[in-house]
Enzyme design. Sequence first.
Site, short mmCIF file in Angstrom:
data_model
loop_
_atom_site.label_atom_id
_atom_site.label_comp_id
_atom_site.label_asym_id
_atom_site.label_seq_id
_atom_site.Cartn_x
_atom_site.Cartn_y
_atom_site.Cartn_z
N ASP A 69 0.79 -1.13 0.03
CA ASP A 69 0.07 0.03 -0.10
C ASP A 69 0.82 1.34 -0.11
O ASP A 69 1.96 1.11 0.05
CB ASP A 69 -0.97 0.04 1.07
CG ASP A 69 -0.40 0.20 2.52
OD1 ASP A 69 1.03 0.33 2.61
OD2 ASP A 69 -1.36 0.60 3.41
N THR A 71 1.78 3.27 2.03
CA THR A 71 2.96 3.45 3.26
C THR A 71 4.47 2.79 3.07
O THR A 71 5.21 3.11 3.71
CB THR A 71 2.43 2.70 4.57
OG1 THR A 71 2.49 1.25 4.42
CG2 THR A 71 1.05 3.28 4.91
N ARG A 72 4.43 2.32 1.93
CA ARG A 72 5.81 1.68 1.28
C ARG A 72 6.29 2.23 -0.07
O ARG A 72 5.40 2.45 -0.71
CB ARG A 72 5.55 0.15 1.43
CG ARG A 72 5.65 -0.40 2.34
CD ARG A 72 6.11 -0.45 3.64
NE ARG A 72 5.94 -1.19 4.76
CZ ARG A 72 5.34 -1.05 5.83
NH1 ARG A 72 4.44 0.21 5.70
NH2 ARG A 72 4.74 -1.73 6.64
N HIS A 106 -4.66 -1.42 6.86
CA HIS A 106 -4.72 0.11 6.57
C HIS A 106 -6.02 0.40 5.83
O HIS A 106 -6.55 -0.34 4.98
CB HIS A 106 -3.48 0.50 5.94
CG HIS A 106 -2.17 -0.12 6.61
ND1 HIS A 106 -0.82 0.04 6.14
CD2 HIS A 106 -1.87 -0.36 8.02
CE1 HIS A 106 -0.16 -0.19 7.01
NE2 HIS A 106 -0.65 -0.54 8.00
N HIS A 172 12.20 -4.40 9.55
CA HIS A 172 10.48 -4.13 9.82
C HIS A 172 10.69 -4.45 11.54
O HIS A 172 11.18 -5.33 12.00
CB HIS A 172 9.74 -5.26 9.32
CG HIS A 172 8.41 -4.93 9.85
ND1 HIS A 172 7.91 -5.72 10.93
CD2 HIS A 172 7.32 -4.15 9.39
CE1 HIS A 172 6.73 -5.20 10.90
NE2 HIS A 172 6.23 -4.29 10.08
N LYS A 182 5.62 -11.12 3.85
CA LYS A 182 4.98 -10.09 4.62
C LYS A 182 3.79 -9.56 3.55
O LYS A 182 2.76 -8.90 4.16
CB LYS A 182 5.79 -9.11 5.08
CG LYS A 182 5.21 -8.28 6.18
CD LYS A 182 6.03 -7.51 6.96
CE LYS A 182 5.72 -6.77 7.92
NZ LYS A 182 4.76 -5.64 7.53
N HIS A 198 -0.45 -10.55 16.04
CA HIS A 198 0.32 -9.37 16.59
C HIS A 198 -0.07 -9.32 17.89
O HIS A 198 -0.04 -8.11 18.47
CB HIS A 198 -0.46 -8.11 15.72
CG HIS A 198 0.41 -7.58 14.69
ND1 HIS A 198 1.54 -8.31 14.25
CD2 HIS A 198 0.30 -6.57 13.75
CE1 HIS A 198 2.06 -7.81 13.40
NE2 HIS A 198 1.42 -6.69 12.88
N GLN A 294 2.22 4.88 12.43
CA GLN A 294 3.34 4.61 11.60
C GLN A 294 4.77 5.08 12.60
O GLN A 294 5.82 4.44 12.35
CB GLN A 294 3.47 5.08 10.19
CG GLN A 294 2.51 4.16 9.32
CD GLN A 294 2.66 2.91 9.07
OE1 GLN A 294 3.74 2.51 9.62
NE2 GLN A 294 1.77 2.23 8.38
N LYS A 297 7.39 3.15 14.67
CA LYS A 297 8.52 2.54 13.90
C LYS A 297 9.76 3.60 14.24
O LYS A 297 10.83 2.89 14.61
CB LYS A 297 8.35 2.20 12.42
CG LYS A 297 7.22 1.33 12.36
CD LYS A 297 6.86 1.04 10.82
CE LYS A 297 5.52 -0.06 10.79
NZ LYS A 297 5.20 0.07 9.34
#
Length: 422
Positions: A69, A71-72, A106, A172, A182, A198, A294, A297
């Site tokens: 998506d 976010t990468r 997401h 990650h 993933k 998770h 996010q 991270k």
Amino acid sequence: MRVHLEYGRDGLDVDLPDRSVVGTLSYKSVPPLSNPAAALLDGLRNPTGSPSLAQLAAGRRDACILICDVTRPVPNEMMLRPILQILEDSGIARERILILVATGLHRPNEGDELVEMVGRFIAENYRIENHRGQQLDEHTYLGESPRGVPIWLDSRYLRAELKIAVGLIEPHFMAGFSGGRKLICPGIAALETIKVWHSPAFLEHPCADSGILDGNPVHEENTWIARRAGCDFIANVVIDAQRRPLKFVAGDMEMAHLEGCAFVRDLVVATVPEPVDIVVTSCAGYPLDTTFYQSVKGMGAALPIIKQGGTIILAASLSEGIGSPQFCSLFREHASLSEFMQRILGDYFVMDQWQLEKMGQVCRKAKVRVVSDGLSAESLDGLFVRSAPSVEAAVAEALEEYGPAAKIAVIPKGPYVVARLA
């Protein structure tokens, strides 16, 4: 000294006292690929541990391609163009190719955002759909994994005769490295799967950390789940600080991914001699630093090198706010992180709680100051961290607390670097 932090789309320049900075942790210097298109095509034709993509596509009636998506920062258009061409040349009709955005839990990616992700030609000429992790009826149950994770995966992917995953390999903070398996878990998994995978049983394990695969239950379990689902071929990229391709790996889901992880590990591990009092870091800029969710991270990136009781100063744009409604509710419902941790060790569950759990691990060791123009100081102060008007102001306050001999380390790209003690 002046340091450029990855922040939003344009970055943030900050001035730090030279005498206090003991290290700037960054990627090793590796030249970008001189001809990335040719390198990718070579990988598709001569993959690792797998027949070529054309051989795999021959005789298949349809295909599903998973992509990350928004976010990468994956160069999707560059990677998808030759893959799509090979599939069509192998006899799979364009209308029988589905590009599925592996959103996990997401929000969906649509409209101009989708064009930004894949390019206008692909957005306008191919079927692109979003995974919806909260719609259980769009998933198929495949039993339980060895550690008792119920496996619910997107039915559209499972039905496809040819299954492909296109992604990015980077550190990650739970799974060791992104990419490979993933894209399947959590990428196209249902909430019922992700909430167990998770859970504290996985995330509190000492090996569930950045840069670690061996003994990491998060990695081991989603690899098992991805193997159970099936994946015929992956194409993953490694990019540098300017997001230029450094390496492509393609082929078998596990063998090619491990090849890419080995390359990344050598590239991104950076060290300081001993723990420091202050770490100045980021969440790697757009698109990863758009939400507070996010940004956790970036906080975690500093954890291995910060002293107990030290201060982590995070700069993140937070242009889209805090995160999902469920994540936001966690701050309203708990007076402190310790209260939250006590509840999740019981039968309490709210979607996205895992990110606050990872933040709790950070805050048990260090104080966190956040600099952002995306959220007000009042909003930030309600998120179990403290706001700061600038990185320089936060550093000055921390130096006053720890004294003139205090040491500072800087991680300009936050979670994209694996910080370690030498």
